[in-house]
Design a protein around this motif. Structure first.
Motif, PDB file in Angstrom:
ATOM      1  N   ILE A  79     -40.421 -21.793 -18.554  1.00 54.78           N
ATOM      2  CA  ILE A  79     -39.606 -20.696 -18.112  1.00 54.78           C
ATOM      3  C   ILE A  79     -38.879 -20.991 -16.787  1.00 54.78           C
ATOM      4  O   ILE A  79     -39.768 -21.030 -15.811  1.00 54.78           O
ATOM      5  CB  ILE A  79     -40.067 -19.378 -18.337  1.00 54.78           C
ATOM      6  N   VAL A  80     -37.582 -21.136 -16.594  1.00 54.18           N
ATOM      7  CA  VAL A  80     -37.074 -20.925 -15.246  1.00 54.18           C
ATOM      8  C   VAL A  80     -36.434 -19.405 -15.160  1.00 54.18           C
ATOM      9  O   VAL A  80     -35.460 -19.057 -15.704  1.00 54.18           O
ATOM     10  CB  VAL A  80     -35.765 -22.058 -15.417  1.00 54.18           C
ATOM     11  N   HIS A  81     -37.056 -19.088 -14.066  1.00 52.29           N
ATOM     12  CA  HIS A  81     -36.760 -17.669 -13.449  1.00 52.29           C
ATOM     13  C   HIS A  81     -35.765 -17.733 -12.370  1.00 52.29           C
ATOM     14  O   HIS A  81     -35.683 -18.498 -11.341  1.00 52.29           O
ATOM     15  CB  HIS A  81     -37.799 -16.913 -13.033  1.00 52.29           C
ATOM     16  N   TYR A  82     -34.513 -16.842 -12.475  1.00 51.11           N
ATOM     17  CA  TYR A  82     -33.686 -16.861 -11.342  1.00 51.11           C
ATOM     18  C   TYR A  82     -33.635 -15.340 -10.819  1.00 51.11           C
ATOM     19  O   TYR A  82     -33.195 -14.688 -11.723  1.00 51.11           O
ATOM     20  CB  TYR A  82     -32.308 -17.323 -11.834  1.00 51.11           C
ATOM     21  N   TYR A  83     -33.583 -15.305  -9.706  1.00 51.95           N
ATOM     22  CA  TYR A  83     -33.536 -14.060  -9.060  1.00 51.95           C
ATOM     23  C   TYR A  83     -32.162 -14.218  -8.035  1.00 51.95           C
ATOM     24  O   TYR A  83     -32.545 -14.538  -7.082  1.00 51.95           O
ATOM     25  CB  TYR A  83     -34.686 -13.571  -8.327  1.00 51.95           C
ATOM     26  N   PRO A  84     -30.994 -13.615  -8.596  1.00 50.58           N
ATOM     27  CA  PRO A  84     -29.957 -13.835  -8.048  1.00 50.58           C
ATOM     28  C   PRO A  84     -29.855 -12.791  -6.557  1.00 50.58           C
ATOM     29  O   PRO A  84     -29.182 -13.251  -5.359  1.00 50.58           O
ATOM     30  CB  PRO A  84     -28.776 -13.265  -8.853  1.00 50.58           C
ATOM     31  N   THR A  85     -30.587 -11.826  -6.628  1.00 53.35           N
ATOM     32  CA  THR A  85     -30.579 -10.642  -5.606  1.00 53.35           C
ATOM     33  C   THR A  85     -32.159 -10.452  -4.983  1.00 53.35           C
ATOM     34  O   THR A  85     -33.152 -10.495  -6.034  1.00 53.35           O
ATOM     35  CB  THR A  85     -29.656  -9.580  -5.615  1.00 53.35           C
ATOM     36  N   PRO A  86     -32.361  -9.830  -3.906  1.00 53.59           N
ATOM     37  CA  PRO A  86     -33.758  -9.371  -3.714  1.00 53.59           C
ATOM     38  C   PRO A  86     -34.130  -8.518  -4.454  1.00 53.59           C
ATOM     39  O   PRO A  86     -33.379  -7.388  -4.955  1.00 53.59           O
ATOM     40  CB  PRO A  86     -33.491  -8.985  -2.200  1.00 53.59           C
ATOM     41  N   GLY A 172     -32.172 -14.386   0.403  1.00 57.90           N
ATOM     42  CA  GLY A 172     -31.028 -14.969  -0.419  1.00 57.90           C
ATOM     43  C   GLY A 172     -31.660 -14.756  -2.141  1.00 57.90           C
ATOM     44  O   GLY A 172     -32.366 -13.997  -2.276  1.00 57.90           O
ATOM     45  N   ASP A 173     -31.195 -15.645  -2.750  1.00 58.15           N
ATOM     46  CA  ASP A 173     -31.777 -15.755  -4.245  1.00 58.15           C
ATOM     47  C   ASP A 173     -32.992 -16.602  -4.329  1.00 58.15           C
ATOM     48  O   ASP A 173     -33.163 -17.027  -3.160  1.00 58.15           O
ATOM     49  CB  ASP A 173     -30.672 -16.437  -5.073  1.00 58.15           C
TER      50      ASP A 173
END
Length: 364
Positions: A79-86, A172-173
């Motif tokens: 699983i690749v998690h992406y958090y674009p914002t804090p 950042g992300d």
């Protein structure tokens, strides 16, 4: 949205609220979906070549079963998690924030680091602590290795699973790649025994943290946290893969017997060791038994070490791989269809290495 592999957002079967990519690793090491980013396949290939053998040795040595896990550890899910914002820090107190993984081991790559662990404080109550890194990976893009709940059970609590949570502390992300490793010959038993434990643990952690954060810390916080941490042990231990351990000399020093349906599981039939002549007993360590079977009766049996029901050897869900010796395994038997005529069941057993059991009928 959906539950299949690929980009899943905002919700999927994993129930993450941020964008994430779900992929599965097949037995041959390829990734599903087939159009997964090429970098993911290179990552999986590199881990399989460089990291998995080391982790297998680590498991064997750490559990005093050297060699038992060689070739048995598999990557199953990425699983690749992406958090674009804090993300707000109060998300650490939401339901399902802290959990153990339903895995044996979990590899995690993150950049920037923002992993938190739930650990025992001085008074035994839980404390949220951000992980600090040195030596493995880098401080900006560390590599995390977590013990999963299934390994806690397999090791009988010797290795404690890691209750953790990921978020984005900003500014950042953030990206986090999580790879779950399993032991296929034990996985079916782990899922059956501890399926649903993660959700129960998440709920118990959430309830306890809410009480600590927004009310008076309960007097039994330490006891409740200890109970939470032991949830992957309370339903019994998992069977171990057969093989390895101290040495093959131990395997050939035991005596072996079979017990089965032909005697209503009441009579032990001893396996006799083949005479090796002038050769070492380790060169051809074969044990044999021949048992008369009536026509029309299906056959089921298990192998016992030292005539002890607490040392059963039986088949796993993976063809050719055995589990034991262990007291578990009731109903997990070697099986043959009923012979049409009276027959003799021939059994041949080599206890060294990963063990090899051959059996079949011959006409009388």
């Amino acid at each position: 949205s959906g539950s299949g592999p690929g980009w899943l957002w905002p919700q999927s079967a994993e129930m993450y609220s941020h964008p994430h990519y779900l992929a599965f690793v097949n037995d041959d090491g390829t990734v599903t979906p087939s159009d997964a980013p090429s970098g993911m396949q290179r990552l999986i290939d590199g881990i399989a070549l460089e990291a998995v053998p080391v982790l297998e040795d680590l498991l064997g040595l750490g559990m005093d079963l050297a060699g038992s896990f060689a070739g048995r550890l598999r990557m199953r899910k990425v699983i690749v998690h992406y958090y674009p914002t804090p993300t707000a820090q109060d998300t650490l107190l939401t339901h399902a924030a802290f959990h153990c993984d339903d895995s044996f081991l979990t590899l995690n790559f993150e950049n920037p680091p923002a992993m938190h662990g739930l650990q025992e404080g001085n008074d035994g109550a839980p404390e949220i602590r951000r992980l600090c890194h040195s030596g493995l990976g880098s401080s900006n893009g560390p590599v995390n290795l977590f013990v999963g709940g299934y390994l806690q059970s397999l090791s009988e609590g010797r290795w404690s699973s890691f209750i953790h949570s990921g978020s984005n502390t900003g500014p950042g992300d953030r990206i986090s790649i999580t790879i779950f490793l399993t032991i296929p010959c034990v996985d079916a038993y782990a899922s059956r025994c501890y399926g649903g434990t993660r959700a129960q643990q998440e709920g118990a952690v959430h309830s306890l943290l809410q009480e600590i954060e927004y009310g008076d810390e309960p007097s039994n916080a330490a006891a409740r946290f200890a109970e939470i941490r032991s949830m992957y042990c309370i339903r019994g231990k998992l069977p171990r893969p057969y093989g390895g351990g101290p040495c093959d000399e131990l395997a050939v020093s035991r005596c072996y017997a079979v017990v089965g349906s032909w005697s209503d599981w009441t009579t032990l039939d001893t396996l006799l060791q083949e005479d090796s002549g002038n050769q070492s007993s380790l060169s051809t360590p074969l044990y044999h038994a021949s048992i008369s079977i009536p026509a029309g009766e299906p056959v089921e049996f298990q192998l016992l070490c030292n005539e002890d029901w607490r040392q059963r050897i039986y088949p796993s869900k993976v063809a050719g791989e055995l589990l034991g010796p262990t007291a578990e395994g009731h109903g997990n038997n070697f099986r043959l269809d009923a012979p049409d005529t009276p027959a003799v069941l021939n059994i041949s057993w080599n206890p060294t290495g990963g063990g090899k059991l051959e059996y079949g009928f011959r006409a009388t």
